[in-house]
Structures are given as C-alpha cells and as structure tokens.
Design a protein around this motif. Sequence first.
Motif, PDB file in Angstrom:
ATOM      1  N   THR A 278     -16.433  13.762  -0.114  1.00  0.00           N
ATOM      2  CA  THR A 278     -17.073  13.153  -1.265  1.00  0.00           C
ATOM      3  C   THR A 278     -18.651  12.502  -0.550  1.00  0.00           C
ATOM      4  OG1 THR A 278     -16.133  10.821  -0.748  1.00  0.00           O
ATOM      5  CG2 THR A 278     -14.859  12.771  -1.958  1.00  0.00           C
ATOM      6  N   GLN A 279     -19.110  11.738  -1.107  1.00  0.00           N
ATOM      7  CA  GLN A 279     -20.430  10.957  -0.798  1.00  0.00           C
ATOM      8  C   GLN A 279     -19.913   9.650  -0.166  1.00  0.00           C
ATOM      9  OE1 GLN A 279     -22.706  10.590  -4.296  1.00  0.00           O
ATOM     10  NE2 GLN A 279     -23.752  12.699  -3.603  1.00  0.00           N
ATOM     11  N   ARG A 280     -18.735   9.380   0.107  1.00  0.00           N
ATOM     12  CA  ARG A 280     -18.312   8.182   1.045  1.00  0.00           C
ATOM     13  C   ARG A 280     -18.906   8.539   2.543  1.00  0.00           C
ATOM     14  NH1 ARG A 280     -12.521   5.737   0.874  1.00  0.00           N
ATOM     15  NH2 ARG A 280     -13.284   3.718   0.563  1.00  0.00           N
ATOM     16  N   ALA A 281     -19.300   7.401   3.349  1.00  0.00           N
ATOM     17  CA  ALA A 281     -19.242   7.615   4.659  1.00  0.00           C
ATOM     18  C   ALA A 281     -18.284   8.436   5.246  1.00  0.00           C
ATOM     19  CB  ALA A 281     -19.378   6.148   5.425  1.00  0.00           C
ATOM     20  N   LEU A 282     -18.629   9.254   6.253  1.00  0.00           N
ATOM     21  CA  LEU A 282     -17.611  10.397   6.553  1.00  0.00           C
ATOM     22  C   LEU A 282     -16.364   9.575   7.167  1.00  0.00           C
ATOM     23  CD1 LEU A 282     -17.080  13.276   6.895  1.00  0.00           C
ATOM     24  CD2 LEU A 282     -18.193  13.121   9.096  1.00  0.00           C
ATOM     25  N   ASN A 283     -16.691   8.469   8.029  1.00  0.00           N
ATOM     26  CA  ASN A 283     -15.315   7.765   8.618  1.00  0.00           C
ATOM     27  C   ASN A 283     -14.639   7.069   7.447  1.00  0.00           C
ATOM     28  OD1 ASN A 283     -17.282   5.766   8.020  1.00  0.00           O
ATOM     29  ND2 ASN A 283     -17.102   4.581   9.755  1.00  0.00           N
ATOM     30  N   ASP A 287      -9.660  12.689   6.411  1.00  0.00           N
ATOM     31  CA  ASP A 287      -9.400  13.138   7.641  1.00  0.00           C
ATOM     32  C   ASP A 287      -9.461  11.820   8.589  1.00  0.00           C
ATOM     33  OD1 ASP A 287      -8.099  15.542   7.281  1.00  0.00           O
ATOM     34  OD2 ASP A 287      -9.968  16.413   6.930  1.00  0.00           O
ATOM     35  N   ALA A 288     -10.754  11.292   8.740  1.00  0.00           N
ATOM     36  CA  ALA A 288     -11.122  10.076   9.513  1.00  0.00           C
ATOM     37  C   ALA A 288     -10.358   9.043   9.295  1.00  0.00           C
ATOM     38  CB  ALA A 288     -12.586   9.755   9.322  1.00  0.00           C
ATOM     39  N   LEU A 289      -9.763   8.612   7.996  1.00  0.00           N
ATOM     40  CA  LEU A 289      -8.905   7.604   7.551  1.00  0.00           C
ATOM     41  C   LEU A 289      -7.526   7.728   8.219  1.00  0.00           C
ATOM     42  CD1 LEU A 289      -9.992   6.611   3.921  1.00  0.00           C
ATOM     43  CD2 LEU A 289     -10.334   5.312   6.005  1.00  0.00           C
ATOM     44  N   VAL A 290      -6.948   9.136   8.147  1.00  0.00           N
ATOM     45  CA  VAL A 290      -5.730   9.185   8.774  1.00  0.00           C
ATOM     46  C   VAL A 290      -5.861   9.001  10.190  1.00  0.00           C
ATOM     47  CG1 VAL A 290      -4.159  11.085   9.339  1.00  0.00           C
ATOM     48  CG2 VAL A 290      -4.861  10.757   6.930  1.00  0.00           C
ATOM     49  N   ALA A 291      -6.829   9.636  10.872  1.00  0.00           N
ATOM     50  CA  ALA A 291      -6.989   9.280  12.501  1.00  0.00           C
ATOM     51  C   ALA A 291      -7.136   7.801  12.634  1.00  0.00           C
ATOM     52  CB  ALA A 291      -8.412  10.011  12.936  1.00  0.00           C
ATOM     53  N   ALA A 292      -7.846   7.033  11.965  1.00  0.00           N
ATOM     54  CA  ALA A 292      -8.051   5.580  12.154  1.00  0.00           C
ATOM     55  C   ALA A 292      -6.720   4.915  12.020  1.00  0.00           C
ATOM     56  CB  ALA A 292      -8.931   4.889  11.221  1.00  0.00           C
ATOM     57  N   VAL A 293      -5.794   5.199  10.868  1.00  0.00           N
ATOM     58  CA  VAL A 293      -4.401   4.594  10.892  1.00  0.00           C
ATOM     59  C   VAL A 293      -3.319   5.283  12.144  1.00  0.00           C
ATOM     60  CG1 VAL A 293      -2.292   4.881   9.752  1.00  0.00           C
ATOM     61  CG2 VAL A 293      -4.472   4.597   8.308  1.00  0.00           C
ATOM     62  N   ASN A 294      -3.694   6.293  12.497  1.00  0.00           N
ATOM     63  CA  ASN A 294      -2.885   6.893  13.634  1.00  0.00           C
ATOM     64  C   ASN A 294      -3.268   5.789  14.934  1.00  0.00           C
ATOM     65  OD1 ASN A 294      -1.186   8.531  12.511  1.00  0.00           O
ATOM     66  ND2 ASN A 294      -2.501  10.183  12.696  1.00  0.00           N
ATOM     67  N   ALA A 295      -4.650   5.814  15.106  1.00  0.00           N
ATOM     68  CA  ALA A 295      -5.248   4.958  16.364  1.00  0.00           C
ATOM     69  C   ALA A 295      -4.706   3.504  16.057  1.00  0.00           C
ATOM     70  CB  ALA A 295      -6.823   5.074  16.374  1.00  0.00           C
ATOM     71  N   TRP A 420      -6.891   1.721   5.256  1.00  0.00           N
ATOM     72  CA  TRP A 420      -7.720   2.901   4.096  1.00  0.00           C
ATOM     73  C   TRP A 420      -8.587   2.419   3.443  1.00  0.00           C
ATOM     74  CZ3 TRP A 420      -5.495   7.817   4.901  1.00  0.00           C
ATOM     75  CH2 TRP A 420      -5.755   8.453   3.770  1.00  0.00           C
ATOM     76  N   SER A 421      -8.530   1.115   2.829  1.00  0.00           N
ATOM     77  CA  SER A 421      -9.355   0.632   1.760  1.00  0.00           C
ATOM     78  C   SER A 421     -10.406  -0.090   2.241  1.00  0.00           C
ATOM     79  CB  SER A 421      -8.485   0.089   0.601  1.00  0.00           C
ATOM     80  OG  SER A 421      -7.870   1.118  -0.096  1.00  0.00           O
ATOM     81  N   PRO A 798      -6.992   8.328  -5.579  1.00  0.00           N
ATOM     82  CA  PRO A 798      -7.691   7.088  -5.927  1.00  0.00           C
ATOM     83  C   PRO A 798      -8.231   6.979  -4.764  1.00  0.00           C
ATOM     84  CG  PRO A 798      -5.619   6.746  -6.052  1.00  0.00           C
ATOM     85  CD  PRO A 798      -5.334   7.994  -5.897  1.00  0.00           C
ATOM     86  N   GLY A 799      -9.627   6.111  -4.963  1.00  0.00           N
ATOM     87  CA  GLY A 799     -10.466   5.718  -3.729  1.00  0.00           C
ATOM     88  C   GLY A 799     -11.486   6.490  -3.205  1.00  0.00           C
ATOM     89  N   ASN A 800     -11.700   7.861  -3.868  1.00  0.00           N
ATOM     90  CA  ASN A 800     -12.885   8.782  -3.321  1.00  0.00           C
ATOM     91  C   ASN A 800     -12.825   9.254  -1.951  1.00  0.00           C
ATOM     92  OD1 ASN A 800     -14.124   9.035  -6.182  1.00  0.00           O
ATOM     93  ND2 ASN A 800     -15.031   6.865  -5.664  1.00  0.00           N
ATOM     94  N   VAL A 801     -11.371   9.360  -1.248  1.00  0.00           N
ATOM     95  CA  VAL A 801     -11.547   9.896  -0.023  1.00  0.00           C
ATOM     96  C   VAL A 801     -11.404  11.323   0.013  1.00  0.00           C
ATOM     97  CG1 VAL A 801     -10.126   7.693   0.439  1.00  0.00           C
ATOM     98  CG2 VAL A 801      -8.853   9.727  -0.233  1.00  0.00           C
TER      99      VAL A 801
END
Length: 822
Positions: A278-283, A287-295, A420-421, A798-801
Amino acid sequence: MIVRSLLLATAASASILAPAAFAQDASTAPAEAAEQADQGEPSRGEVIIVTARRRQEAAQEVPLAISVIRGDSIESTGNFNIVKLQQLAPTLQVYTSNPRNTSVNIRGLGVPFGLTSDGFEQGVGIYVDDVYNSRVASATFDFLDVAQVEVLRGPQGTLYGKNTTAGAINITTNQPTFDFEGRAELTVGNLNYKQAKAAISGPLTDKIAARLAIASTSRRGTIYNVASGQWINEQDNLGLRGQLLFQPTEDLSITLSGDYSRQDPECCGTVFVRVGTTQRALNRQYDALVAAVNAANPGRNYAVPSRNPYDRLTDLDSSLNAGNKIGGASAKVKWDLGSGTLTSVTAWRFWDWKPENDRDFTGLSIVSLSQNPSQQDQYSQEFRYNYTSDQFDFVLGAFGFKQRIDTQGTEQQGADASRWSLTGTQAANAAILNGLTASNTQYLKSTSAALFGQVSWKVTDALTIQPGARVNYDKKSGFYERIVTNGAGQVISCTPTPAAGSVLAAQCGVYQPQVSSPSDSAWNFTYDFNVNYKFARDILGYATYAKSFKTLGINQNGLPLNADNTVNYDAGTVKPESVNHFEIGLKTQFLDRRATFNLSAFRTEIKNFQATVNGGQFGTVRGYLANAEKVRSQGIEADFKVTPNERLSAYANAAYTDAKYKKFTNAPCPPELSGGTLQGANATPDYSQPGVPGALSPRQCDISGQALPGVSKWAFSYGVEVNAPVTLLAKEGQAYLGVDGNYRSEWNSNASPSIYTEVKGYALTNFRAGFRGDGFDVFGWVRNAFDVNYIDLLQVAPGNVGLIAGQPGDPRTWGMTIKGSF
C-alpha cells in the motif's frame, strides 16, 4: 376432468430428468396440454408450471426472464442452499464471508456486500411460499422439501409484495396432500459429510391435511486452525417445517405453516492469501509489522502457517462462531370467488444471529474480540386479487411490512495492537491499546406499505399489452451508540479533540465514541410496461421497460470519520436508487417442443446507486453505504435445453454481464492507493503511484468506468444425463450417468476494485451415476471432480497494512445418496 387434473398435477411436480436450471423451461401451456389429453394426442413435452406472475401458468408463456430449478435437480446436484444455487443459474452470483454478510446479485445488482448496516433494502427479494425474507442472512437455510425455485431477473415491483430492483428468488415448497405420501433421503461422503432428509404428508380428516419435513446436514470443516487444533468452516445445520392445510370447500383453502432452522458451525475463518503493498510507510506494512512484533517478543517468531491458501491452514486466535437461528409462522388463505381469486398471506419471521470473528485475520492478538449479535422480528401482510378472463388478466395487491432489528456489538483490541497500529514510542507501549473496547448498542425500525397491480390486455390472440404500477411508502429510523473504554475499564471521550501524540489521541484514532439517530421516509411511484407478441405457436417475443427504485437507506452500524477524525454525520442517510430498466427477449421451442431456447438482452441504469464502501479504518466502522452517482448493468443471457428422447437430457446456459460504475467520483480508494499521508485538500487526485510505500494518498478516488464488485463478466452452466433401462436385483429401473458444471470469469470483491482482490475465474465439474426405479434412487457423486483450486471470497484486512485474506472454495468431495418415496 379427472384426467385433465391428473395430467396437470403430474406436469407440475415430476421432473426426474431435469438436471438443472434453464430459463422458462416449459413446453405446452396447461390448458393446451389438457386439451391434447382429451383429444388423445400425445403431450409433446413436459410442462413447467410457475407462479412468477402470482398465478399458475406455463413458464414458456410468461414474458419474463426466469430460470426454473426443480427440486429433484437441486437434490441431484447437491446445491442445497442459495449460496450453492449459483452453480445452476449463471445470472445469479452469491458471495459470502458468513451468513449475515452474504451478497446475492442478479445481473450484477442486488445486495451490497460488506460488514455494514441493516438500514438498506436488498435488491433481490427472497420469497418462500409467498413470504418475503427481509435479510439475506435470514434466508441462508438449507432448502427443505422444496418443489422448485424460480429465479426472476429484472425489477419486480408490480406483482410482488416488496419492491426489488434486480430480481427475485421465488421458492415453493411441497404442500400438504390428501393422498398419503412420504420420502426420505440419506447422503454420506468424505469430510464426514452426513445429510438426512425426510418428509411425510397425508390427510388428518377429509378436509384437513398435514405435511412435516426435517433435514439435517453436518460436515467437517475445510480449513485447519493450527492455533485451536480444530477444523473450521464446518456445516452443522438442522431444519424443520410443518404445514397444515384446511380445505372446507373446493373454493377455500387455509394453509398454516411453521419452520425453524438452526446453524451452529465453528465458522467463518479465513486463510492468508497474499500481501499487496500500500502507500503506508514500508515499516508500517504487513511483513515489517510482523517482524516488529517478533522483535518485541524474543522467541516468538510468529509466521502464518502457510502462504499457500490451498494448504487450507490458518492460525486464527479469536473465537469463531456463526450461530444462526431462523424461523417463523404464516397463514395463507386462498378464496376462489368465481370471478377471481383472493389471497391473503400473513407472516411473522425471526432471525437470531450470534457471531464471533477474528477481525485481524491473523494469529496475532490485534483484535482479540469481535462479535455483533443481532435479533430480528418482521411482520408482513399481503393481499392479492387475481382475475382471469379471455381478454383481461390482472393482479391487484396491497403489502404491509414492519421490522425491528436489535444489535449489541463488542470489539476489543489485544496485546499486539499497539505495535501493529501505533508509531514511535507508543508502539512499544502495549497498554495503550490492549483492552481498548468499543461496545455498540443499536436498533433499526423499518416500516413499508405499498399498493401494486398489473394488467394483461390480450389485444389479439398474438398481441398482449401488460402495464403495471406501484405506490410505495417507506420509513426507517435507527439508533446507534458506541461507548469506548480503555484497558482499565474507564470510559473515554474524544471531545474535545485530544492533544496530538497523547495516549488518548492514539486510542481515539482506533475507536471513537459515537451517537447517531438517523431517520428518514420516502414515497415512490413506479411502473412498468411490457408488450409481448406470439409470432408462432412456439415463438414468443417481448419487450419491457420498468421504472423502479430501491428505497432510502440509513447507515446503522456507525458512521465514517472525516479526515480530521471527526464523525461524518452527513453519511447518516443515503438517497433512494432510481432505476430505468430495458429488456427484450425471445422464447422458442422446436424439435416437436423437445428443445427450448430462450434469449434475453437487458440494460439497467441506476442513479444514486447504494454502494457499500470501506474507508480502511480499523474500528467498528468496517463499511458503510454511500451513493454512487450512476451505475449501469447490461448483458445477454441464453438458455437451452433439449430432451430428444427419454434416454437423454441436456442443457446449457450462458450469461454475459457488463456491470460498471458509470460515475462514482468520490469513492474510497483501494488499498494500493491508501495508507499514506493524504494529498492536499484542493489537490487534483494523483493515482500514479499505486502500491508505492510513502507516496501521498488521494483523499478519494474516481472509480468511474470500473466494474461493480461481485460480478463475473462471463458465466456458464451445463449438464447432460443419459440413462438406459436395466434390471438390477430383480428391480426394474434406469441406470444413469450425469455430468454438470459451471464456469465464472474473474471478478473483484472490493467495493473499489483493487488489483489485490481480483478473484480468478474457475470452472467446476461434477459427476453422478446411479440406479433409479419406482420409488427409489441410489447414486454416487463427485463434486469439483478435478479438485480445482479456487477462491470464494477475498477480503482486505483493516488498517491498510496490505494483508489480503480469503476463503478457498470446497475441494473435491464425493459420496453416495439413497432416496426412497412412497
């Protein structure tokens, strides 16, 4: 007279060879068939009797596009509910994420799909024994003791109690008989599939007859949830129907009916299908959000169980339920007055919906709880007077309808929601969103009243002119309140606007308290005009113009937010649709009336089309109604059936549907054009960077010229059955082999068509083979015989992720059915 009555009764009920849907698959008219019998002439084809025009007549004589699906055809092809019925009728398309959120379209028009309000009307009316079912969800029951289903295409307002703009599905069940009869059916198959049906009918006295039917269906789910260790999206259905017929005289009959249906499956979950940027920031994308949750949770290492949807694996961590209870009672009185027939239909129906969903479509605790139970009561009363003479036929009717729906919703954020949000330091603070709860209370009151009528003037033996008119009044009023509490259980307020960057601002960005009381009413006058001409004994042509409407709607499940996070109260109501419909058709029979070929072409134009839209918000406003300026649906339909002899029957049906938004300039943008910082308020929308992370997002999108959701441009169905006389185990009968199939081209499941929600076209093939004789039928069957992988529905998380989830269609299934009757 006795011979004539037996002939007509047999023609109306017997169709063991008719394997599927065909448009107005009639042969000789009832009177003509009886005349042939009296004169000793052989009837040259079966007669299909329909009630599409609220009187019994041969389908081929009705100047209306209609598909007739016989009860035996439904059973032999395994299409035992409305969702499955689309495999037999190409012009009908149904897609569903659960019973409540089911869209039924005819020619691309009908019920908007989406998690949205109850404050709109469905464009496709669903009737069971003349009783209108106001919500699609209240008609998702298994077909029970059905005689036939008629799918009427085009506006239906001058003959039916409730006005509908796209068509109607008219379901007729088997009625009580004064001859004792019964039938039973048992089916078993893979996936632990079990289905049992039984019906019994007969006289209680010489003036009272009764009929009782029961059906039960169960099947293991088709998706394995690794989080719960359970198969989900199962079937667990039970249906009961009882009818009592009181016939004190030949001219008067009173039928009392009651039915109850229960569905209690662990349903309806999704699988991971794909990620689309989408047009959200890549992070801030999936995939980036899943990585952030895991981190943030060392040792967790979350990943979906499979990225191949056809592995049929999911890891949903919220409770799933699709509890559905449907039922009601009705009284139908028919009184033959000599000059005509007066009919009264009084009905009450209820619908009790108890869902639980995983609204984040993942195994992460983003939305930890989502449920929106509803309870509906509806009351309807219809009066009709039918008159028939040599030169004039007419129907006059009055219809009253009252409905109330109460809903109590709860949605709660989970432990992973902040990560996530939210952004920055807030993302690391799970307490900001964990436990944030939106509790919704709402009700809808709907009242409708109408006067309608249609006249058929037989100008000559060949030419008939048929005008109709309707006056309609509707009133809708609703109430919606959302109370938001934080993780500590404290009620929060978002007025005045909280300071940017505060905890309260973050919470209000997810759920905002709301109170709204939309209310509106409208009068409508509509009409239609049909001219039909019999060019020859077996060739009927017709042309129709209809000026129709869909009444006003209200947004009854919360209102969308403006760009500054304030509530958009202007979206509380939506304007009525204004419909102009044009259609021409040709109905023919040949080969001594053993072949039927019907053709229809149509164009429907709608102003202020009531579309379901989704702004991508994470909160409880999943979707809402908005008016698209103009929509157009046009196409051609062809239906062919041939029965050259008693050993062979074949059919082929095709539909081409071109349904588009002709003008929709302020639609929400699809996910690939959403999620970024909004473009300037007065800037010309820039659509040139779809799926580019960090790009500016248009405030709204002009989707004029794009296809309507849920519409395949091409759809086909076909079937062939051959049989041969044999004697098996000292029983004389027929051995038979049948094949049927259907094809649908690609379609889009997002209100604003997205490159990520295009459902690919697919073709399904089914086989059956068996042995039948007097009072019995045993056959084996294989459905989706070639194990085709296909998707029933795609949904945007939802959330445009960028997460796209979906429900894969049934894999290959197989089993055996045993039927007996006496």
